[in-house]
Design a protein around this motif. Structure first.
Motif, short mmCIF file in Angstrom:
data_model
loop_
_atom_site.label_atom_id
_atom_site.label_comp_id
_atom_site.label_asym_id
_atom_site.label_seq_id
_atom_site.Cartn_x
_atom_site.Cartn_y
_atom_site.Cartn_z
N LEU A 39 0.83 -1.21 0.00
CA LEU A 39 0.00 0.00 0.00
C LEU A 39 0.86 1.26 0.00
O LEU A 39 0.53 2.25 -0.68
CB LEU A 39 -0.93 -0.01 1.21
N ASP A 40 1.97 1.24 0.73
CA ASP A 40 2.88 2.40 0.73
C ASP A 40 3.48 2.61 -0.66
O ASP A 40 3.52 3.74 -1.17
CB ASP A 40 3.99 2.20 1.75
N LEU A 41 3.94 1.51 -1.28
CA LEU A 41 4.58 1.62 -2.59
C LEU A 41 3.57 1.94 -3.70
O LEU A 41 3.93 2.53 -4.72
CB LEU A 41 5.32 0.32 -2.92
N ALA A 42 2.31 1.54 -3.49
CA ALA A 42 1.30 1.85 -4.49
C ALA A 42 1.16 3.36 -4.68
O ALA A 42 0.88 3.84 -5.78
CB ALA A 42 -0.04 1.25 -4.10
N ALA A 43 1.38 4.10 -3.59
CA ALA A 43 1.26 5.55 -3.65
C ALA A 43 2.51 6.22 -4.20
O ALA A 43 2.42 7.28 -4.84
CB ALA A 43 0.95 6.09 -2.26
#
Length: 378
Positions: A39-43
């Motif tokens: 989820l962090d890397l998706a952003a």
């Protein structure tokens, strides 16, 4: 360059998967150890496609997928083991919005990873091209934007209702009660599980023609998938793990890693599993199913339906059905996850109808039950 995010709690698996895609030369890769990192890397990384493990610490794959499809929707390919629990979770992941899945190799991973390399690369490439439907998880996305999806689990987001209906003995495979007037043949691959749920849940409990389904899927998955469909649908749905007589109001799911064929016995038509033939690329093979059926029934007694999926399995045989007087339906490009199989049938001129997924069940009813549909079959 295609931006690929690989998520797996195993450092070895992350390393092996990254090596596979780096060798392709056109992937920019980021790695995640758990769902929270995804989820962090998706952003920040903004991946074009994600490969996602099911079992991970901190945040598991299903929880991550559920949030990802709400917060930053992108194509996801599940990479899961061939256990029953992993198969059940993978089918749930497909309902949550995953595009496809790949089964992890059994045994020593470093020695067997090459077995899945071609299919993994092809599925990730295809997934990266997929345009997610705008309606996917729309209600949950709106709720998230106004802050009302806190603490929702994946199962809360996508309930799986069980159809409540009486089941008579005639609704289950049994001794021959007379040969059916015809057969419905359905082929599917990538995106097929969700498409089949949509279609079969729209068919009535008194459908007079048996429905035969060849969905490209491993054997570990097909039994669980058939059970899931049986809970959702008015038809009785079974996996063809042994010879079974063909009965009205029943749907037959081909066993994975094998093929399914129609044969004739003194008691009538049956369907049975056979070892996968090297003459066919995909299994369970749609082409082999259709070819075996044509040996026992004329094309005029067949309705062939080709749904979303990579490749061209089924296109040749369903085009033959159409040419010999049978009826065929191809899923429209606008709803297909991958318009490979139905697109090829259309290009061959073998699609009698090209219609969106949500209209296919009604089309089957019109063809098979013209009086119930209130109109005559063409």
């Amino acid at each position: 360059m295609t931006r690929l995010l690989i998520a797996d709690d195993s450092a070895l698996m992350r390393k092996l998967l990254a090596e596979i895609f780096r060798a392709e030369g056109d992937f920019e890769i980021a790695l995640a150890r758990n769902g929270a990192e995804v989820l962090d890397l998706a952003a920040t990384f903004r991946p074009d496609v994600v490969t996602l493990d099911v079992n991970m610490p901190v945040m598991d794959g299903l929880t991550c997928l559920s949030r990802l499809m709400i917060e930053a929707p992108c194509p996801v390919v599940m990479v899961s083991s061939l256990t029953r629990s992993a198969a059940e979770a993978t089918l749930e992941a497909l309902d949550l919005g995953a595009v496809d899945y790949v089964a992890k190799p059994e045994g020593t991973v470093s020695l067997s990873i090459d077995r899945i390399r071609p299919v993994l690369v092809e599925k990730v490439r295809q997934a990266a091209k997929v345009r997610l439907r705008k309606a996917l998880r729309l209600k949950e996305r709106v709720r998230h934007q106004i802050g009302s999806v806190e603490n929702r689990s994946p199962r809360d987001a996508v309930p799986v209702p069980t159809v409540q209906r009486p089941r008579t003995s005639a609704a289950r495979p049994q001794a021959n009660a007379g040969e059916p007037d015809g057969l419905v043949l359905i082929g599917a691959s990538t995106g097929g599980p969700q498409a089949l749920e949509t279609i079969l849940s729209g068919l009535p409990e008194d459908l007079p023609w048996p429905v035969l389904i060849a969905q490209h899927m491993p054997a570990t998955f097909t039994g669980i998938f058939a059970q899931r469909l049986d809970r959702l649908c008015r038809l009785a749905v079974v996996e063809v793990d042994r010879p079974r007589p063909l009965e009205p109001a029943c749907a037959y799911v081909a066993r994975g890693d094998a093929d399914m064929v129609v044969a004739r016995r003194p008691s009538g038509l049956i369907v049975l599993p056979v070892p996968a033939s090297p003459s066919f690329v995909w299994h369970p093979s749609v082409d082999r199913l259709a070819q075996s059926t044509l040996q026992h029934l004329g094309a005029s007694r067949l309705l062939g339906v080709l749904l979303t999926g990579m490749g061209n399995d089924g296109a040749q045989s369903l085009a033959r059905i159409a040419a010999e007087g049978g009826r065929t339906i191809a899923e429209a490009e606008e709803t297909a996850v991958v318009w490979g199989m139905p697109g090829e049938l259309t290009r061959r001129g073998g699609a009698g109808q090209v219609i969106p997924l949500q209209d296919i069940a009604a089309a089957i009813i019109r063809e098979v039950m013209p009086h119930a549909a209130g109109q005559k079959r063409p």
